[in-house]
Design a protein around this motif. Structure first.
Motif, PDB file in Angstrom:
ATOM      1  N   ARG A 129       0.832  -1.206   0.000  1.00 28.47           N
ATOM      2  CA  ARG A 129       0.000   0.000   0.000  1.00 28.47           C
ATOM      3  C   ARG A 129       0.866   1.255   0.000  1.00 28.47           C
ATOM      4  NH1 ARG A 129      -4.682   2.060  -0.585  1.00 28.47           N
ATOM      5  NH2 ARG A 129      -5.667   3.371   0.969  1.00 28.47           N
ATOM      6  N   ILE A 130       1.913   1.281   0.830  1.00 27.45           N
ATOM      7  CA  ILE A 130       2.834   2.429   0.844  1.00 27.45           C
ATOM      8  C   ILE A 130       3.442   2.623  -0.535  1.00 27.45           C
ATOM      9  CG2 ILE A 130       5.019   3.318   1.776  1.00 27.45           C
ATOM     10  CD1 ILE A 130       4.305   1.830   4.413  1.00 27.45           C
ATOM     11  N   HIS A 131       3.874   1.545  -1.147  1.00 29.40           N
ATOM     12  CA  HIS A 131       4.477   1.590  -2.478  1.00 29.40           C
ATOM     13  C   HIS A 131       3.496   2.145  -3.510  1.00 29.40           C
ATOM     14  CE1 HIS A 131       5.964  -0.060  -6.315  1.00 29.40           C
ATOM     15  NE2 HIS A 131       7.157   0.113  -5.762  1.00 29.40           N
ATOM     16  N   ASN A 132       2.252   1.698  -3.448  1.00 26.88           N
ATOM     17  CA  ASN A 132       1.246   2.129  -4.421  1.00 26.88           C
ATOM     18  C   ASN A 132       0.841   3.587  -4.240  1.00 26.88           C
ATOM     19  OD1 ASN A 132       1.207  -0.358  -5.664  1.00 26.88           O
ATOM     20  ND2 ASN A 132      -0.542  -1.096  -4.506  1.00 26.88           N
ATOM     21  N   ILE A 133       0.856   4.089  -3.022  1.00 28.01           N
ATOM     22  CA  ILE A 133       0.474   5.477  -2.756  1.00 28.01           C
ATOM     23  C   ILE A 133       1.591   6.444  -3.123  1.00 28.01           C
ATOM     24  CG2 ILE A 133      -0.118   7.135  -0.934  1.00 28.01           C
ATOM     25  CD1 ILE A 133      -1.543   4.773   0.499  1.00 28.01           C
ATOM     26  N   SER A 134       2.823   6.066  -2.885  1.00 22.22           N
ATOM     27  CA  SER A 134       3.974   6.937  -3.156  1.00 22.22           C
ATOM     28  C   SER A 134       4.030   7.290  -4.637  1.00 22.22           C
ATOM     29  CB  SER A 134       5.269   6.235  -2.757  1.00 22.22           C
ATOM     30  OG  SER A 134       5.290   6.073  -1.371  1.00 22.22           O
ATOM     31  N   PRO A 135       4.454   8.477  -4.986  1.00 23.12           N
ATOM     32  CA  PRO A 135       5.091   9.514  -4.173  1.00 23.12           C
ATOM     33  C   PRO A 135       4.109  10.469  -3.495  1.00 23.12           C
ATOM     34  CG  PRO A 135       5.155  10.200  -6.443  1.00 23.12           C
ATOM     35  CD  PRO A 135       4.486   8.833  -6.408  1.00 23.12           C
ATOM     36  N   ARG A 136       2.807  10.214  -3.624  1.00 31.49           N
ATOM     37  CA  ARG A 136       1.845  11.045  -2.904  1.00 31.49           C
ATOM     38  C   ARG A 136       2.015  10.843  -1.396  1.00 31.49           C
ATOM     39  NH1 ARG A 136      -3.334   8.900  -4.239  1.00 31.49           N
ATOM     40  NH2 ARG A 136      -2.178   7.039  -4.787  1.00 31.49           N
ATOM     41  N   PRO A 137       1.581  11.798  -0.588  1.00 31.94           N
ATOM     42  CA  PRO A 137       1.699  11.656   0.870  1.00 31.94           C
ATOM     43  C   PRO A 137       0.896  10.447   1.365  1.00 31.94           C
ATOM     44  CG  PRO A 137       1.069  13.899   0.285  1.00 31.94           C
ATOM     45  CD  PRO A 137       1.002  13.085  -0.959  1.00 31.94           C
ATOM     46  N   VAL A 138       1.423   9.811   2.394  1.00 31.03           N
ATOM     47  CA  VAL A 138       0.772   8.638   2.978  1.00 31.03           C
ATOM     48  C   VAL A 138       0.628   8.844   4.484  1.00 31.03           C
ATOM     49  CG1 VAL A 138       2.973   7.390   3.127  1.00 31.03           C
ATOM     50  CG2 VAL A 138       0.842   6.120   3.153  1.00 31.03           C
ATOM     51  N   ARG A 139      -0.556   8.575   4.984  1.00 29.08           N
ATOM     52  CA  ARG A 139      -0.810   8.685   6.426  1.00 29.08           C
ATOM     53  C   ARG A 139      -0.587   7.322   7.048  1.00 29.08           C
ATOM     54  NH1 ARG A 139      -1.998  12.249   9.833  1.00 29.08           N
ATOM     55  NH2 ARG A 139      -3.196  11.845  11.706  1.00 29.08           N
ATOM     56  N   LEU A 140       0.359   7.263   7.984  1.00 29.26           N
ATOM     57  CA  LEU A 140       0.712   6.003   8.629  1.00 29.26           C
ATOM     58  C   LEU A 140       0.294   6.020  10.096  1.00 29.26           C
ATOM     59  CD1 LEU A 140       4.328   5.476   7.237  1.00 29.26           C
ATOM     60  CD2 LEU A 140       2.164   4.616   6.321  1.00 29.26           C
TER      61      LEU A 140
END
Length: 96
Positions: free
Chosen positions: A10-21
């Motif tokens: 999920r982190i990979h798919n969202i990047s380079p957009r900001p990701v809330r963890l």
């Protein structure tokens, strides 16, 4: 071959957009990833937290691929310190 870690994916798919963890210590923060990659199942990435631009964060999959571990390095530190693991990853909807 075993599946990729779902949080790392999920982190990979969202990047380079900001990701809330959400981290296992209860911390919720928005991160901007400088880079993320998979090598086979192994996940690696680096980025910064939006309110701490001078602090580096490193994300790696655990040895058993069950979690994504988070390390932090402040500008005045000599090395990395482990701060926990990621429980959830979500896209930030209202990012500019």
């Amino acid at each position: 071959m075993a599946d990729l870690n779902q949080i790392a994916k999920r982190i990979h798919n969202i990047s380079p957009r900001p990701v809330r963890l959400t981290l296992d210590d209860g911390t919720e923060a928005t991160f901007r990833m400088d880079w993320v990659e998979f090598f086979q199942q192994e996940f690696k990435g680096e980025g910064s937290r939006e309110n701490e631009p001078d602090v580096e964060y490193r994300f790696i999959s655990s040895e058993d691929n069950e979690s994504v571990l988070v390390g932090r390095k402040k500008p005045d530190d000599d090395g990395w310190s482990m701060i926990g693991s990621v429980l959830e990853a979500e896209a930030v909807e209202d990012a500019e």
